[in-house]
Design an enzyme around this catalytic site. Sequence first.
Site, short mmCIF file in Angstrom:
data_model
loop_
_atom_site.label_atom_id
_atom_site.label_comp_id
_atom_site.label_asym_id
_atom_site.label_seq_id
_atom_site.Cartn_x
_atom_site.Cartn_y
_atom_site.Cartn_z
N HIS A 145 -9.81 -15.66 -5.14
CA HIS A 145 -11.03 -14.83 -5.13
C HIS A 145 -11.23 -14.05 -6.43
CE1 HIS A 145 -11.91 -15.76 -1.03
NE2 HIS A 145 -10.87 -15.11 -0.52
N CYS B 278 -6.44 4.08 5.59
CA CYS B 278 -5.02 4.33 5.88
C CYS B 278 -4.47 5.49 5.07
CB CYS B 278 -4.20 3.08 5.61
SG CYS B 278 -4.20 2.59 3.87
N HIS C 278 -2.58 -3.56 7.13
CA HIS C 278 -3.01 -4.44 6.05
C HIS C 278 -2.59 -5.88 6.35
CE1 HIS C 278 -4.01 -0.94 3.60
NE2 HIS C 278 -2.85 -0.42 3.96
N CYS D 83 0.43 3.85 1.44
CA CYS D 83 0.46 4.54 2.73
C CYS D 83 1.73 4.23 3.50
CB CYS D 83 -0.77 4.15 3.57
SG CYS D 83 -0.71 2.47 4.24
N CYS E 165 0.84 -1.19 0.00
CA CYS E 165 0.00 0.00 0.00
C CYS E 165 0.88 1.24 0.00
CB CYS E 165 -0.93 0.00 1.21
SG CYS E 165 -2.07 1.42 1.25
#
Length: 632
Positions: free
Chosen positions: A362, A310, A240, A234, A232
């Site tokens: 997924h 975040c 995470h 951030c 990420c």
Amino acid sequence: GAVASTEVKMRLQEFVLNKKKALAQRSINQGGLPNDAPYCKTQHSSLDQSSPPQTGVSTYNHPVLGVYNPRDDFPLRKTASEPNLKLRSRLKQKVSERRSSPLLRRRDSPITTAKKRSLDMAGKRQANGTLGEFYSTLLLVSCVFDLCVSASMTKLQRQHRPLGRTQSAPLPQGTAAQAHAQALALQQLVVQQQHQQFLEKHKQQFQQQQLHLNKVFDLGLVYDSLMQKHQCMCGNTNSHPEHAGRIQSIWSRLQETGLRAQCECIRGRKATLEELQTVHSEAHVLLYGTNPLRQKLDCSITPMFVRLPCGGVGVDSDTIWNEVHSSSAARLAVGSVVELVFKVATGELKNGFAVVRPPGHHAEESTPMGFCYFNSVAIAAKLLQQRLNVNKILIVDWDVHHGNGTQQAFYDDPNVLYISVHRYDDGNFFPGSGAPDEVGSGPGVGFNVNVAFTGGLDPPMGDAEYLAAFRSVVMPIANEFAPDIVLVSSGFDAVEGHPPPLGGYTLTSKCFGYLTRQLMTLAGGRVVLALEGGHDLTAICDASEACVAALLSQELDPLPKAVLEQRPNPNAVRSLEKVLETHSKYWRSVQRYSPRLGLSLLEAKRGDSEEAEAVSAMASLSVANSNAMDQR
């Protein structure tokens, strides 16, 4: 100031006396050299016969250095600020040129005309006193240097004897020669010790490399640190659960335990866009597989990025996106799994374990979700069908979350059997799919098996419940299907240590080792595990270690007796009954397990043993009756 031998001292004393005699003649011979200077001649020695004679110039004929011609050197200008600096520099150069080795020929070279002219003109401008001091210093230094070097070299020649010498004068056992020899011996000893240390330092590494080259490995591992760059923006990994530390920790654990050294580490690669499109749509591949092409697409299909709490960016509240690295990492994960699967399918390796991220089960045809962008296992299965014509592929998904993307990819395919063991809770647990009655469509009916546990965490599912599921559903159907290869979406978020939103179950890492061992009885042992979920670092490292040990056919730590004697909880029994009720019409092998779902592992084994004895007895009785009828 040097410590000289007796012979050297005598030669020096003789030289000093001769020099005093020469200085006494200086007032008589003001324009040239003393006539009775030692070693002074007006002809060339045998060592300098290759040079043409120079008339009108006096030369020194040293017994060791040979003939010295003053025209070979440039005159010196002696000042108060730099006394004899150029003289010393030139002196060292001449000595090294003439005496580089007693075994080498002299490197005399003819003097050019221009050089002769410059030297002659410069010599005329020099004072007689300076020239006399030059020659005196030359003889003094050369004598001392040459005697010391000759003594040392002679001693070394006696030790090594590079030539068959028939006559040699005895060398003095002087302090200088001994000190020089001792210094050489000490230097040689230091070099030997350093060499020995180098050999010892790299001996073990060399042996390991040789062992690696000579051994035929059964298990392959794939990993690439570039997948860690999917982070990420951030910069806070603690916010995470799916972060780079997952695969880094697993890879380090395999190294620390020595398991990695027993495996073949293969090189991963980025999946091509065509490979990604075997499962995903072209728009999806362009959106998340390439950064530059995204700007060329129609704005209507541009992904809707969201601002995460975040401060970073994601495609949903969980799935982060890094504009620079995410697409490359996701493609590298897919390509690495494909490479490993193909090596196992072609027989180059027996089985494999892929330490990859981001996960993939997924990811649907056109939708990224649940930390996933591309379905690595599904793409590998599609490519096995297209490129190697593999007939039957079994995909087992034991991630605590249902693999909705994999189910979608093969829902109507009878050549791919998909079995998922997951937490379902009547559709109230992410992703909400995976109900027992989702069995496939068209020709694929019955080839989609969802072992969907319902009942929440009261109590949570553990080893006894998963062992019961494998005993009564997974292994019977898998054996009846008889796959050519087994691919495992190996998520470890069912291991104890994950909070309820991410799993909440209480399986031990040891249990996954035994589940892996059961799958190795299928397809001739061709089993490939690909990391999916799992976010507690200790849990996923322990489980990965257990699975790799099982793939290496190592002895596994025994399960506790309490687990072997524990019966599955009522919620698990009811969930398994629904699965058997649904799939007994498609798979005959599961029909006989319904009465024994509530038994512990030990009780089930005793029941299997008694059943086997009964079958054997019935077979024997049948044979006896047949023989009796034949006799009649």
